[in-house]
Design a protein around this motif. Structure first.
Motif, PDB file in Angstrom:
ATOM      1  N   LEU A   1       4.607   9.650  -0.550  1.00 29.08           N
ATOM      2  CA  LEU A   1       3.415   9.812  -1.385  1.00 29.08           C
ATOM      3  C   LEU A   1       2.609   8.514  -1.471  1.00 29.08           C
ATOM      4  O   LEU A   1       1.382   8.527  -1.443  1.00 29.08           O
ATOM      5  N   GLY A   2       3.305   7.389  -1.602  1.00 25.18           N
ATOM      6  CA  GLY A   2       2.618   6.100  -1.664  1.00 25.18           C
ATOM      7  C   GLY A   2       1.848   5.785  -0.402  1.00 25.18           C
ATOM      8  O   GLY A   2       0.722   5.295  -0.456  1.00 25.18           O
ATOM      9  N   ASN A   3       2.438   6.089   0.740  1.00 21.55           N
ATOM     10  CA  ASN A   3       1.736   5.834   2.001  1.00 21.55           C
ATOM     11  C   ASN A   3       0.599   6.823   2.215  1.00 21.55           C
ATOM     12  O   ASN A   3      -0.415   6.478   2.815  1.00 21.55           O
ATOM     13  N   ALA A   4       0.755   8.042   1.724  1.00 20.57           N
ATOM     14  CA  ALA A   4      -0.309   9.039   1.865  1.00 20.57           C
ATOM     15  C   ALA A   4      -1.530   8.663   1.036  1.00 20.57           C
ATOM     16  O   ALA A   4      -2.658   8.971   1.405  1.00 20.57           O
ATOM     17  N   ALA A   5      -1.294   7.987  -0.076  1.00 22.33           N
ATOM     18  CA  ALA A   5      -2.392   7.608  -0.969  1.00 22.33           C
ATOM     19  C   ALA A   5      -2.612   6.097  -0.953  1.00 22.33           C
ATOM     20  O   ALA A   5      -2.945   5.495  -1.970  1.00 22.33           O
TER      21      ALA A   5
ATOM     22  N   SER B   1       0.553   1.944  -1.866  1.00 20.78           N
ATOM     23  CA  SER B   1       1.774   1.892  -1.060  1.00 20.78           C
ATOM     24  C   SER B   1       2.570   0.613  -1.333  1.00 20.78           C
ATOM     25  O   SER B   1       3.796   0.640  -1.396  1.00 20.78           O
ATOM     26  N   THR B   2       1.894  -0.508  -1.546  1.00 19.49           N
ATOM     27  CA  THR B   2       2.587  -1.759  -1.870  1.00 19.49           C
ATOM     28  C   THR B   2       3.272  -1.662  -3.222  1.00 19.49           C
ATOM     29  O   THR B   2       4.422  -2.097  -3.379  1.00 19.49           O
TER      30      THR B   2
ATOM     31  N   TRP C   1       6.321   0.579  -2.791  1.00 21.51           N
ATOM     32  CA  TRP C   1       7.383  -0.143  -2.094  1.00 21.51           C
ATOM     33  C   TRP C   1       8.100  -1.096  -3.062  1.00 21.51           C
ATOM     34  O   TRP C   1       9.337  -1.165  -3.064  1.00 21.51           O
ATOM     35  N   ALA C   2       7.348  -1.812  -3.865  1.00 24.50           N
ATOM     36  CA  ALA C   2       7.960  -2.741  -4.828  1.00 24.50           C
ATOM     37  C   ALA C   2       8.823  -1.974  -5.825  1.00 24.50           C
ATOM     38  O   ALA C   2       9.936  -2.410  -6.161  1.00 24.50           O
ATOM     39  N   PHE C   3       8.324  -0.846  -6.310  1.00 26.40           N
ATOM     40  CA  PHE C   3       9.079  -0.034  -7.264  1.00 26.40           C
ATOM     41  C   PHE C   3      10.370   0.489  -6.646  1.00 26.40           C
ATOM     42  O   PHE C   3      11.427   0.486  -7.283  1.00 26.40           O
ATOM     43  N   VAL C   4      10.312   0.918  -5.389  1.00 23.01           N
ATOM     44  CA  VAL C   4      11.509   1.424  -4.705  1.00 23.01           C
ATOM     45  C   VAL C   4      12.520   0.288  -4.498  1.00 23.01           C
ATOM     46  O   VAL C   4      13.726   0.494  -4.674  1.00 23.01           O
ATOM     47  N   VAL C   5      12.046  -0.902  -4.149  1.00 20.65           N
ATOM     48  CA  VAL C   5      12.950  -2.045  -3.990  1.00 20.65           C
ATOM     49  C   VAL C   5      13.641  -2.358  -5.312  1.00 20.65           C
ATOM     50  O   VAL C   5      14.859  -2.594  -5.358  1.00 20.65           O
TER      51      VAL C   5
END
Length: 127
Positions: free
Chosen positions: A83-87, A98-99, A102-106
């Motif tokens: 979803l982050g990369n799509a938006a 997306s950045t 990514w930070a939240f997933v890390v």
């Protein structure tokens, strides 16, 4: 001797690759369907064996609860990143979405590692 985890992981990888081959051979039906298929493949590859063994209640080397936590974490990460990369055109405070995702997933993975380390330590200290 090959562990049960390794056998199940190999079976999951072979099944996922077979599904991907069939998907490509049949032709994709659109961007949304393709995206959902990619999500399913990633979740199967990274967490499929844990899900299978957790459903069976097999906690031979890894407790069943830890297997479920891993499945939830991987599912969350894959969906969030898709979803982050799509938006990614959306910006939040000068950062692309997306950045931020990514930070939240890390951070979620680091929290997961800390939780599992604490849980493993506590389990080792019990008589």
């Amino acid at each position: 001797m090959v562990s049960r985890d390794s056998k199940v992981q190999l079976a999951v990888v072979v099944a996922t690759m077979a599904l991907a081959t069939l998907w490509i051979r049949s032709g994709t039906s659109g961007a949304l369907a393709s995206g959902l298929f990619v999500v399913a493949c990633y979740v199967l590859l990274f967490a499929g064996s844990h899900a299978h063994l957790a459903v069976r209640g097999d906690g031979e080397d890894i407790p069943v609860a830890a297997r479920w936590r891993f499945v939830v974490l991987v599912s969350f990460a894959v969906v969030a990143l898709l979803l982050g990369n799509a938006a990614s055109a959306i910006t939040i405070g000068g950062w692309s979405l997306s950045t931020v995702v990514w930070a939240f997933v890390v951070v979620a993975f680091l929290g997961y590692l800390a939780f599992e380390a604490r849980d493993g330590y506590r389990a080792s200290r019990q008589p």
